[in-house]
Design a protein around this motif. Structure first.
Motif, PDB file in Angstrom:
ATOM      1  N   UNK A 168      40.101  46.588  50.089  1.00 58.81           N
ATOM      2  CA  UNK A 168      40.418  46.224  48.708  1.00 58.81           C
ATOM      3  C   UNK A 168      41.016  44.830  48.698  1.00 58.81           C
ATOM      4  N   UNK A 169      40.405  43.967  47.907  1.00 56.43           N
ATOM      5  CA  UNK A 169      40.866  42.585  47.808  1.00 56.43           C
ATOM      6  C   UNK A 169      41.538  42.400  46.456  1.00 56.43           C
ATOM      7  N   UNK A 170      42.737  41.832  46.457  1.00 60.05           N
ATOM      8  CA  UNK A 170      43.489  41.580  45.227  1.00 60.05           C
ATOM      9  C   UNK A 170      43.796  40.096  45.134  1.00 60.05           C
ATOM     10  N   UNK A 171      43.505  39.525  43.967  1.00 58.59           N
ATOM     11  CA  UNK A 171      43.772  38.101  43.740  1.00 58.59           C
ATOM     12  C   UNK A 171      44.667  37.948  42.524  1.00 58.59           C
ATOM     13  N   UNK A 172      45.786  37.277  42.711  1.00 61.57           N
ATOM     14  CA  UNK A 172      46.723  37.004  41.621  1.00 61.57           C
ATOM     15  C   UNK A 172      46.563  35.556  41.177  1.00 61.57           C
TER      16      UNK A 172
ATOM     17  N   UNK B 205      29.859  39.255  39.990  1.00 63.71           N
ATOM     18  CA  UNK B 205      30.409  39.858  38.777  1.00 63.71           C
ATOM     19  C   UNK B 205      31.365  38.867  38.121  1.00 63.71           C
ATOM     20  N   UNK B 206      31.175  38.647  36.822  1.00 63.98           N
ATOM     21  CA  UNK B 206      32.041  37.752  36.057  1.00 63.98           C
ATOM     22  C   UNK B 206      32.934  38.602  35.166  1.00 63.98           C
TER      23      UNK B 206
ATOM     24  N   UNK C   4      35.696  35.787  39.346  1.00 64.92           N
ATOM     25  CA  UNK C   4      34.338  35.861  39.887  1.00 64.92           C
ATOM     26  C   UNK C   4      34.387  36.651  41.197  1.00 64.92           C
ATOM     27  N   UNK C   5      33.702  37.812  41.209  1.00 65.92           N
ATOM     28  CA  UNK C   5      33.677  38.671  42.396  1.00 65.92           C
ATOM     29  C   UNK C   5      32.286  38.603  43.012  1.00 65.92           C
TER      30      UNK C   5
ATOM     31  N   UNK D  77      37.061  34.587  43.402  1.00 66.69           N
ATOM     32  CA  UNK D  77      37.458  33.245  42.988  1.00 66.69           C
ATOM     33  C   UNK D  77      37.694  33.258  41.485  1.00 66.69           C
ATOM     34  N   UNK D  78      38.210  32.152  40.960  1.00 65.67           N
ATOM     35  CA  UNK D  78      38.531  32.043  39.532  1.00 65.67           C
ATOM     36  C   UNK D  78      37.933  30.763  38.968  1.00 65.67           C
TER      37      UNK D  78
END
Length: 198
Positions: free
Chosen positions: A63-67, A94-95, A84-85, A40-41
């Motif tokens: 593998x997760x990719x977020x744009x 993880x920030x 935010x993972x 998330x962001x």
């Protein structure tokens, strides 16, 4: 069994002319996790996120990719956001902070006029104040009547007027150009016959 993913975030430099459509400005990747990580962001609610999932480097991992997608503008440039993972194998999420880089044409204003320019006043300046990314490559000053009066000294983003006279009773224009486009500003000077008491 958990596989802890490897996480990274990077800014994607947004170049080119402005347009109304969102474009990728940052990428956050959580690679090789089992189960898949959740990304998330921390960002304004009106921004968009595009998240995808693909097989990871080891069997059974993902593998997760977020744009992060933004509409290019000066308001977005240099904005700090955080990816935010969250993963079952992490004691805490993880920030991953990142600073966005968005190119935009110069936004120009003219500073230095205090509404008290009078005949005989000496040593006044006007500054072409500019916000832009990338930096401006050129400045151009002019007036309503065309080029600057001969006694006005132009030094890049600044002009210096040794002594105020009637010819300064005009509108000054500053144009600034960078690789994206050109920005304009205008300022009208009213020359007084004598100093305004203040």
């Amino acid at each position: 069994m958990w596989f802890k993913p490897q996480d990274l975030v990077e800014a994607l430099e947004v170049r080119g002319p402005p347009h109304p459509d969102p474009v990728p400005a940052a990428r956050c990747v959580s690679a090789g996790g089992h189960p898949p990580a959740n990304i998330s962001w921390s960002l304004p609610l009106n921004w968009q996120v595009n998240t995808s999932q693909a097989p990871g480097p080891l069997p059974g991992t993902d593998t997760v990719t977020s744009l992060l997608l933004v509409v290019p503008s000066s308001e977005v440039d240099l904005k700090n956001v955080t990816c935010v993972v969250d993963h079952a194998g992490f004691p805490a999420p993880h920030l991953l902070p990142v600073t966005l880089s968005v190119h935009y044409a110069p936004e120009v204003s003219i500073l230095g006029y205090d509404d008290n320019w009078y005949i005989g006043r000496s040593e006044v300046t006007l500054n072409c104040d500019i916000r832009s990314n990338p930096e401006p490559t050129g400045y151009e000053w002019s007036t309503t009547g065309g080029p600057l009066p001969s006694f006005v000294v132009s030094q890049g983003h600044q002009i210096f007027i040794p002594a105020v006279n009637e010819s300064v009773n005009t509108t000054f224009f500053c144009n600034a150009t960078n690789a994206i486009g050109t920005g304009h500003a205008a300022l009208t000077v009213l020359v007084r016959g004598k100093e305004f008491p203040g």
